[in-house]
Every structure is written in C-alpha cells, then in structure tokens.
Enzyme design. Structure first.
Site, PDB file in Angstrom:
ATOM      1  N   ASP A 165      35.166  35.838  46.613  1.00 57.35           N
ATOM      2  CA  ASP A 165      35.951  34.754  46.411  1.00 57.35           C
ATOM      3  C   ASP A 165      35.047  34.029  45.264  1.00 57.35           C
ATOM      4  O   ASP A 165      34.373  34.658  44.613  1.00 57.35           O
ATOM      5  CB  ASP A 165      36.144  33.790  47.480  1.00 57.35           C
ATOM      6  CG  ASP A 165      37.352  32.831  47.208  1.00 57.35           C
ATOM      7  OD1 ASP A 165      38.536  32.959  47.037  1.00 57.35           O
ATOM      8  OD2 ASP A 165      37.032  31.526  46.894  1.00 57.35           O
ATOM      9  N   ASN A 221      37.079  36.305  37.750  1.00 55.70           N
ATOM     10  CA  ASN A 221      37.694  37.494  38.253  1.00 55.70           C
ATOM     11  C   ASN A 221      39.098  37.302  38.141  1.00 55.70           C
ATOM     12  O   ASN A 221      39.560  38.375  37.526  1.00 55.70           O
ATOM     13  CB  ASN A 221      37.072  37.852  39.788  1.00 55.70           C
ATOM     14  CG  ASN A 221      38.057  39.223  40.166  1.00 55.70           C
ATOM     15  OD1 ASN A 221      39.172  39.074  40.878  1.00 55.70           O
ATOM     16  ND2 ASN A 221      37.636  40.153  39.838  1.00 55.70           N
ATOM     17  N   LYS A 277      38.236  32.889  56.640  1.00 57.43           N
ATOM     18  CA  LYS A 277      37.469  32.619  55.399  1.00 57.43           C
ATOM     19  C   LYS A 277      36.237  32.129  55.560  1.00 57.43           C
ATOM     20  O   LYS A 277      35.881  31.873  56.796  1.00 57.43           O
ATOM     21  CB  LYS A 277      38.434  31.766  54.496  1.00 57.43           C
ATOM     22  CG  LYS A 277      38.071  31.383  53.071  1.00 57.43           C
ATOM     23  CD  LYS A 277      38.834  32.156  52.222  1.00 57.43           C
ATOM     24  CE  LYS A 277      38.321  32.395  50.874  1.00 57.43           C
ATOM     25  NZ  LYS A 277      39.395  33.051  49.982  1.00 57.43           N
ATOM     26  N   SER A 335      42.670  44.667  49.064  1.00 55.08           N
ATOM     27  CA  SER A 335      41.542  44.789  50.172  1.00 55.08           C
ATOM     28  C   SER A 335      41.992  45.509  51.219  1.00 55.08           C
ATOM     29  O   SER A 335      41.335  46.404  51.694  1.00 55.08           O
ATOM     30  CB  SER A 335      41.079  43.507  50.588  1.00 55.08           C
ATOM     31  OG  SER A 335      40.173  42.749  49.344  1.00 55.08           O
TER      32      SER A 335
HETATM   33  P1  NDP Z   1      35.050  33.264  40.075  1.00 54.76           P
HETATM   34  O1  NDP Z   1      33.881  32.992  40.560  1.00 54.76           O
HETATM   35  O2  NDP Z   1      35.019  34.867  39.513  1.00 54.76           O
HETATM   36  O3  NDP Z   1      35.476  32.581  38.927  1.00 54.76           O
HETATM   37  C1  NDP Z   1      36.010  30.946  39.088  1.00 54.76           C
HETATM   38  C2  NDP Z   1      36.105  30.647  37.733  1.00 54.76           C
HETATM   39  O4  NDP Z   1      36.826  29.172  37.986  1.00 54.76           O
HETATM   40  C3  NDP Z   1      35.129  30.342  36.916  1.00 54.76           C
HETATM   41  O5  NDP Z   1      35.384  30.467  35.488  1.00 54.76           O
HETATM   42  C4  NDP Z   1      34.541  29.020  37.310  1.00 54.76           C
HETATM   43  O6  NDP Z   1      34.089  28.421  36.188  1.00 54.76           O
HETATM   44  C5  NDP Z   1      35.793  28.389  37.493  1.00 54.76           C
HETATM   45  N1  NDP Z   1      35.731  27.267  38.516  1.00 54.76           N
HETATM   46  C6  NDP Z   1      35.167  27.389  39.801  1.00 54.76           C
HETATM   47  N2  NDP Z   1      35.403  25.976  40.361  1.00 54.76           N
HETATM   48  C7  NDP Z   1      35.696  25.319  39.461  1.00 54.76           C
HETATM   49  C8  NDP Z   1      35.535  23.872  39.515  1.00 54.76           C
HETATM   50  N3  NDP Z   1      35.210  23.336  40.603  1.00 54.76           N
HETATM   51  N4  NDP Z   1      35.709  22.992  38.415  1.00 54.76           N
HETATM   52  C9  NDP Z   1      36.183  23.771  37.306  1.00 54.76           C
HETATM   53  N5  NDP Z   1      36.087  25.231  37.254  1.00 54.76           N
HETATM   54  C10 NDP Z   1      35.617  26.132  38.456  1.00 54.76           C
HETATM   55  O7  NDP Z   1      36.169  33.193  41.160  1.00 54.76           O
HETATM   56  P2  NDP Z   1      37.760  34.045  41.342  1.00 54.76           P
HETATM   57  O8  NDP Z   1      38.181  34.279  39.922  1.00 54.76           O
HETATM   58  O9  NDP Z   1      37.450  35.147  42.375  1.00 54.76           O
HETATM   59  O10 NDP Z   1      38.343  33.052  41.883  1.00 54.76           O
HETATM   60  C11 NDP Z   1      39.136  31.896  41.393  1.00 54.76           C
HETATM   61  C12 NDP Z   1      40.387  31.490  42.311  1.00 54.76           C
HETATM   62  O11 NDP Z   1      41.057  32.364  42.809  1.00 54.76           O
HETATM   63  C13 NDP Z   1      39.839  30.757  43.434  1.00 54.76           C
HETATM   64  O12 NDP Z   1      40.660  29.570  43.872  1.00 54.76           O
HETATM   65  C14 NDP Z   1      39.945  31.798  44.524  1.00 54.76           C
HETATM   66  O13 NDP Z   1      40.023  31.213  45.765  1.00 54.76           O
HETATM   67  C15 NDP Z   1      41.276  32.348  44.178  1.00 54.76           C
HETATM   68  N6  NDP Z   1      41.396  33.763  44.542  1.00 54.76           N
HETATM   69  C16 NDP Z   1      40.469  34.762  44.283  1.00 54.76           C
HETATM   70  C17 NDP Z   1      40.892  36.070  44.525  1.00 54.76           C
HETATM   71  C18 NDP Z   1      39.877  37.177  44.426  1.00 54.76           C
HETATM   72  O14 NDP Z   1      40.074  38.287  44.777  1.00 54.76           O
HETATM   73  N7  NDP Z   1      38.621  37.037  43.825  1.00 54.76           N
HETATM   74  C19 NDP Z   1      42.077  36.670  45.393  1.00 54.76           C
HETATM   75  C20 NDP Z   1      42.941  35.184  45.680  1.00 54.76           C
HETATM   76  C21 NDP Z   1      42.791  33.978  45.237  1.00 54.76           C
HETATM   77  P3  NDP Z   1      32.136  28.397  36.361  1.00 54.76           P
HETATM   78  O15 NDP Z   1      31.691  29.756  36.234  1.00 54.76           O
HETATM   79  O16 NDP Z   1      31.598  27.441  35.372  1.00 54.76           O
HETATM   80  O17 NDP Z   1      31.719  27.915  37.835  1.00 54.76           O
HETATM   81  O1  2IT Z   2      41.799  34.008  48.414  1.00 52.28           O
HETATM   82  C1  2IT Z   2      42.086  35.523  48.670  1.00 52.28           C
HETATM   83  O2  2IT Z   2      42.529  35.810  48.951  1.00 52.28           O
HETATM   84  C2  2IT Z   2      40.728  36.141  48.289  1.00 52.28           C
HETATM   85  N1  2IT Z   2      39.684  35.624  47.935  1.00 52.28           N
HETATM   86  C3  2IT Z   2      40.572  37.665  48.581  1.00 52.28           C
HETATM   87  C4  2IT Z   2      40.422  38.162  50.132  1.00 52.28           C
HETATM   88  C5  2IT Z   2      40.325  39.357  50.338  1.00 52.28           C
HETATM   89  O3  2IT Z   2      39.997  39.589  51.551  1.00 52.28           O
HETATM   90  O4  2IT Z   2      40.442  40.353  49.514  1.00 52.28           O
END
Ligand code: NDP
Ligand code: 2IT
Length: 444
Positions: free
Chosen positions: A166, A240, A126, A376
């Site tokens: 992420d 996302n 990471k 991925s």
């Molecule tokens: P994005 O940046 O696309 O979206 C994150 C969302 O969560 C936004 O709406 C954001 O609000 C909100 N958010 C982030 N930090 C905070 C916080 N501290 N307090 C309140 N709201 C918060 O990220 P993802 O959707 O990609 O990721 C969301 C979660 O999913 C994370 O935990 C990530 O690690 C996990 N994840 C993501 C994957 C991926 O493929 N993208 C895969 C597996 C897990 P704002 O825009 O206002 O910051």
């Molecule tokens: O937390 C996760 O699994 C991710 N942000 C996706 C990692 C990846 O390599 O697609």
C-alpha cells in the site's frame, strides 16, 4: 431511530478520534439503508451490522529498529483482521507517518467490500505502521521491515492472513518482509503478495491497480456513451497506482496531463512521459522537480492543484480525502464527466454527492481500485498450485474481473432503483455476498 443510524452512532461513540473510520462506515451504511430497511428486524436480531463494523481481531505492537547512526527508534505496527467470512484476511500494509488505528480500520473496513466485489475468496484486513520510509537508507528500511515482521509473523500465514503493499510499501519492502517471515517461520509460502517475480510474485501485480482502474473506467464510459479515446485525464499521485493508471490511460488513447506527490504537482501539456516518471519515482525515488527539470513541456507547482486543470476524466490516485467539495466544484465547472478513484476514499462525502448530483459518472475506490487485490488473489492461486501464469493470462483475467465488477455494481444499483449510483451499487453488491457467507456460518 433506524438501525443504520443507531449503528453509526455506536461506532462514533465507541471509537472516538477515528474520523476516517467513521467516514468509511457512514458512507457504506448510508448507501445500504434500503437493503437494511428491507431486512431490519432480522439483521437487528442477529446484530449483523455490529458484527460487520467490529473487526474480528486487531493487533497493535512495538517496532524498534536501529538507524545508521546507531540511534534506536520505536514505531507502532498494526494489523486489523476485519472480516474472514469469504476467505483469509487480505489487504495491504501502509507505511506512512499519518498511520494510526483509525486509518487502518477505515482501510480494513473498505477492504471487506472491495474483496467481495472481486468475486475471489478473500476476506478483509489491513495493516501498517507510522514509520516514514522517506529519506531512509536501504539498510534502515530492511531493519524496520525485519523488526515489523518479527512480530507480525505470529498472526499471518498463506491460509489465514495475506498482507501486501500500500502507500510506502512496494516490492523492496515486501522482499525484506518475506525474507524475515521465511527465516522465522521456516515456511516458503504465499504469505505476502506483490512479491518479486524471482520468488513467487505474479506478472501484472505491479501494474494491476492502475490498469484495473482504467479497465473499469473504460467500461463505465462505454456503457454511458463516452470514451477515453482523445480524453484529457488528470491524475493525482505519482506512486504505484498513479504511474500504471497513467500508462494504461495513454494506451487507451487518453492524454494524461498531471501527476502529484506530497510536496507538489506537475502539469505537462504534452502528456506525462511515463518512462521519465518511472525513472524519477521508481528508480531514483526523487521529487517531481526532477521530472520538470528533464521535461521542457512540464510545469512544476508547489502544493496541491491537479484538480484545477480542465479535464474530461479525473483519477485521484494518492490518498484519502484529497478531493474535497471545492475541488469537485472546479471539476464540474471545467466540464469533467467522470471521476474514478484509484486511491482509497480520496473523495470526501460532500464532494462525491456534489459530483453525482451534477451528472458526473463516479466510480468508488472499492470497485475501481479492486484490480490490485484481485491480482493479489491471482498471485495466491499461482502460489498454491506452484505455477506461474503468463502476463497475457493474468492481464486478461484482471480485465474480466474489472468489467464484471462494473456490471455487478451497475445491476445492484438498478435492482434498488438507484440507476447510475455506483457508490450504492458497489456497497450493495459487496455487502450481499459477505452477508450471505456470514449468515451461513452462524453467530461467529
Ligand atoms: P505509493 O506509496 O506508491 O504512492 C503514493 C503517492 O501518493 C505518492 O505520490 C505520494 O507522494 C502520494 N501521497 C501519499 N500520501 C499523501 C498525502 N498525505 N498527501 C499528498 N500526497 C500523498 O502508494 P500507492 O500508489 O500504492 O497507493 C496510492 C493509493 O492507492 C492509496 O490510497 C492506497 O491505499 C490505494 N491503493 C493501492 C493499491 C496498491 O495495489 N498499491 C491497491 C488499491 C488501492 P509522496 O511520495 O511525496 O509521499
Ligand atoms: O487497498 C488495497 O486494495 C491494496 N493496497 C492492495 C491489497 C492487496 O492485498 O493486494
């Protein structure tokens, strides 16, 4: 003192001020207790747990960049290469002001087991930076991404370490990083995933984490005599994962009534309008107030609150520790019967235990959100064979992977007499494969 307790103590002593990393290690090792106890002497002699909780390698570097007024800023970049027993390091890059080494280590540690659960050959890693993408111009984002990759490119490669998105890192950031990697290294290779479709990306990667979350949730509900059809679902986040979780939940017949971001949340009694949410968040990069302004059925509230809305299923899809014990009590009191984690470690340990003790089906993030990294890995396969698969092909592979993950963790929990404890099942199933590969490769 037991071996598990000894290692947890050492992790806390050797890594002070990394509470999220302590939490992730504790959560995993506590539920592995029965497995470790069955092999305690051998594991201890091999220092197996010490090797598991110490990253193989970690990088911390300076990221200077120039803003639109000519001001120079310095952020900190990280990449933690945690475990390569089963494949090249794989895991996302988080861009958020809260990022520090402990957060990247918690995410990297979780990633080892998650990636193992996918059944695909990917190790755990990471990275990220404390850079805040909010309010930055496109040029500023590009300047940061180029500077970040100028250093990171020394440590990654299609067969060594393959980062992805992420929080804060989406298609735009991956594009700028890919361009800089190619320019410096002179290699057109699958060094990043989540790429655009015109330069080596995979269909379904954008949707994969949210869709995968629902495929696994659907299977978990079916196996427990429940269904998403007609269910009321609350989702947190509006990024996302949250957007595509909402889209797939609706396709499966559920009604999703909430979403949130870091400033507020929406309750939409008619069900979230996904097209509008995408327009507000993916195109305009605006606040949720714009969603409420365009949608008469929606209420906007400041602060935190999605867990107060009565629901059947809760899907935390924003960030770590966003669902605490009080929230868990509210969910249970309101009749919620399933929680599946789209985010990484969104539920505190106390909240998780409370939900499990009160009969709520609980799918931990390392299983439930593994669809993103699994897709991925499918993107890596397509890059290696220089071919692109159709949407249907990738989507059906993703669905199979998620259904298999559920059954693997269900079986693992049953094998150790913990039927229905999917947290233990996920940790055990993920751990077994990594340990087998580590043992085969000797003391490295
Ligand atoms: P994005 O940046 O696309 O979206 C994150 C969302 O969560 C936004 O709406 C954001 O609000 C909100 N958010 C982030 N930090 C905070 C916080 N501290 N307090 C309140 N709201 C918060 O990220 P993802 O959707 O990609 O990721 C969301 C979660 O999913 C994370 O935990 C990530 O690690 C996990 N994840 C993501 C994957 C991926 O493929 N993208 C895969 C597996 C897990 P704002 O825009 O206002 O910051
Ligand atoms: O937390 C996760 O699994 C991710 N942000 C996706 C990692 C990846 O390599 O697609």
């Amino acid at each position: 003192m037991s071996y598990v307790d000894q290692v947890i103590e050492e992790v806390i002593a050797k890594n002070p001020a990394e509470p999220e990393f302590h939490q992730a290690v504790r959560e995993v090792l506590e539920s592995l207790r029965v497995v470790v106890e069955a092999n305690e002497e051998q594991y201890k002699k091999d220092a197996l747990l010490e090797r598991l909780v110490n990253p193989e390698r970690q990088f911390k570097f300076r990221v200077p960049w120039v803003d639109d007024n000519g001001q120079v800023h310095v952020n900190t970049g990280y990449r933690v290469q945690f475990n390569s027993a089963i494949g090249p390091y794989k895991g996302g890059l988080r861009l958020h002001p809260s990022v520090n080494l402990g957060i990247i280590k918690f995410l990297g540690f979780e990633q080892i087991f998650k990636n193992s659960l996918t059944g695909l050959p990917i190790g755990g890693g990471k990275g990220g930076s404390d850079f805040d993408p909010k309010g930055k111009s496109d040029r500023e984002i590009m300047a940061f991404c180029q500077s970040f990759m100028t250093e990171l490119c020394k440590y990654i490669g299609a067969d060594t370490d393959v980062p992805a998105g992420d929080i804060g890192t989406g298609a735009r950031e991956i594009g700028y990083m890919f361009g800089q990697y190619k320019r410096i290294r002179g290699l057109y290779e699958g060094v990043l995933t989540g790429k655009g479709l015109s330069y080596g990306g995979s269909l379904v990667r954008t949707e994969a984490t949210g869709y995968g979350l629902l495929y696994l949730t659907d299977e978990m509900l079916k196996c427990n005599g429940k269904s998403l059809e007609g269910a009321t679902v609350v989702v947190s986040g509006a990024g996302n994962v949250a957007i595509y979780a909402t889209e797939k939940a609706q396709q499966l017949g559920a009604k999703v009534v909430t979403c949130s971001d870091s400033t507020g949340w929406i309750y939409d009694k008619d069900g979230i309008d996904v097209a509008l949410l995408k327009e507000v968040k993916e195109v305009k990069r605006a606040r949720l107030t714009e969603y409420a302004a365009a949608r008469p059925s929606a209420e906007y509230h400041e602060g935190k609150g999605v867990w107060t809305i009565p629901c059947d299923v809760a899907l935390p899809c924003a960030t770590q520790n966003e669902l605490d014990l009080d929230d868990a009590k509210t969910l249970v009191a309101n009749g919620c019967f399933a929680v599946a984690e789209g985010a990484n470690m969104p539920t505190t340990m106390e909240a998780t235990e409370y939900l499990q003790e009160n009969g709520v089906l609980f799918a931990p993030g390392k299983a439930a959100n593994a669809g993103g990294v699994a897709t991925s890995a499918l993107e890596m396969s397509q890059n290696s064979e220089r071919l692109s698969w159709t949407f249907e092909e990738v989507d059906s592979k993703l669905k199979n992977i998620m259904v298999n993950i559920f059954h693997n963790l269900d079986d693992a929990a049953k094998r150790y007499g913990m039927e229905g404890n999917y947290v233990a099942g996920a940790n055990i199933a993920g751990f077994e494969k990594v340990v087998d590969a580590m043992n085969a490769q000797g003391i490295v």
